[in-house]
Scaffold this active site. Structure first.
Site, PDB file in Angstrom:
ATOM      1  N   ASN A   9       0.863  -1.186   0.000  1.00 43.68           N
ATOM      2  CA  ASN A   9       0.000   0.000   0.000  1.00 43.68           C
ATOM      3  C   ASN A   9       0.893   1.227   0.000  1.00 43.68           C
ATOM      4  OD1 ASN A   9      -1.981   1.911   0.262  1.00 43.68           O
ATOM      5  ND2 ASN A   9      -2.443   1.460   2.404  1.00 43.68           N
ATOM      6  N   LYS A  11       0.047   4.265  -0.460  1.00 44.35           N
ATOM      7  CA  LYS A  11      -0.628   5.461   0.056  1.00 44.35           C
ATOM      8  C   LYS A  11      -0.363   6.650  -0.886  1.00 44.35           C
ATOM      9  CE  LYS A  11      -0.470   3.466   4.655  1.00 44.35           C
ATOM     10  NZ  LYS A  11      -0.358   3.681   6.109  1.00 44.35           N
ATOM     11  N   HIS A  97      -9.626   1.064   4.620  1.00 42.20           N
ATOM     12  CA  HIS A  97      -8.385   1.321   5.361  1.00 42.20           C
ATOM     13  C   HIS A  97      -8.665   2.313   6.485  1.00 42.20           C
ATOM     14  CE1 HIS A  97      -4.303   2.651   6.293  1.00 42.20           C
ATOM     15  NE2 HIS A  97      -3.885   1.532   5.724  1.00 42.20           N
ATOM     16  N   GLY A 175       2.191   2.742  11.064  1.00 41.35           N
ATOM     17  CA  GLY A 175       3.073   3.893  10.951  1.00 41.35           C
ATOM     18  C   GLY A 175       3.616   4.400  12.272  1.00 41.35           C
ATOM     19  N   SER A 215       2.884  -2.032  10.463  1.00 34.16           N
ATOM     20  CA  SER A 215       4.341  -1.977  10.613  1.00 34.16           C
ATOM     21  C   SER A 215       5.017  -3.305  10.306  1.00 34.16           C
ATOM     22  CB  SER A 215       4.717  -1.493  12.023  1.00 34.16           C
ATOM     23  OG  SER A 215       4.284  -0.159  12.229  1.00 34.16           O
TER      24      SER A 215
END
Length: 253
Positions: A9, A11, A97, A175, A215
């Site tokens: 992903n 983003k 998400h 994150g 993560s």
């Protein structure tokens, strides 16, 4: 055998040159993928066509959109439909998400519509679920995640739910550098299968791919993916680093 998936992903990151270079770096490495193992790149909308061009002749490599709208067409400026995604050969779409839920107020009801629309146009939804830190600390994460599944997915018929991939992402580990332990990931994935089994039966529950997101890195992917109910990962930051994501791909069991 149940599908295993390493999903990237990206983003809202990378320029087109950076995106193409990253894909080239990952794709030039020979990956010994078995028939049930897939790699999916969820890239920003402007990069879907060039990404699709790069993976179209690669066995077991696919593209995904990071979102789609609840309608197939119309006066919805700035939105992208599942029909559009199908028309350019995209196979997957990430839905629900936590960032979409938090920043864009996407509800379980809205996601129910998006999942249905994706399936209508032959896309495979990667449906995200997961709890924030306060829910985890209160010990009510199982019920919280169960509600997300029930309100967004349980309107589907058995043949439809079998086309869905579920990604569990503990929001407190996205994150932040924090990662659920392998045991915590396995515990929730086992619970997801229990919830699916109660609604659709054991066969569907056992065959539904469930990914862990939060993560995931090259250094911890093998331990997480080794858990019996974890079928791969939905990877954020580490998917932007060719060496890390290559290691994650190779961690598929």
């Amino acid at each position: 055998m149940r599908q295993q998936i390493a999903a990237a992903n990206w983003k809202m990151n990378l320029t087109i040159d950076q995106a193409e270079n990253l894909l080239d770096e990952i794709l030039k490495v020979p990956h010994d993928l078995q028939a049930h193992q897939k790699v999916v790149f969820a890239v920003p909308f402007p990069y879907l066509v060039p990404a699709q061009d790069k993976v179209s002749d690669k066995r077991n490599f696919f593209t995904a959109a990071q979102n789609c709208y609840t309608q197939s067409r119309g006066a919805f400026t700035g939105e992208t439909s599942a029909e559009m995604l199908q028309s350019i050969g995209v196979g997957y779409v990430v839905l629900g998400h936590s960032e979409r839920r938090e920043y864009f107020a996407e509800s379980n009801a809205m996601l129910e519509e998006k999942v249905a629309m994706a399936l209508t146009y032959g896309l495979t939804p990667i449906f995200c679920c997961g709890e924030p830190l306060q829910i985890r600390e209160s010990g009510t994460q199982n019920g919280y995640v169960e509600k997300q599944l029930k309100e967004s997915l349980f309107n589907l018929h058995e043949e439809q739910i079998q086309k869905v991939v579920i990604a569990y992402e503990p929001i407190w580990a996205i994150g932040t550098g924090k990662t659920a332990t392998a045991a915590q990931a396995q515990e929730m994935h086992a619970h997801l299968r229990k919830v699916l089994a109660a609604q659709y039966g054991d066969v569907v529950a056992k065959e539904t791919p469930t990914l862990y997101g939060g993560s995931v890195k090259g250094s911890n992917a093998k331990e997480i993916f080794a858990q019996p109910d974890v079928d791969g990962g939905l990877v954020g930051g580490a998917s932007l680093i060719a060496a890390d994501f290559t290691q994650i791909i190779d961690a598929l069991k």
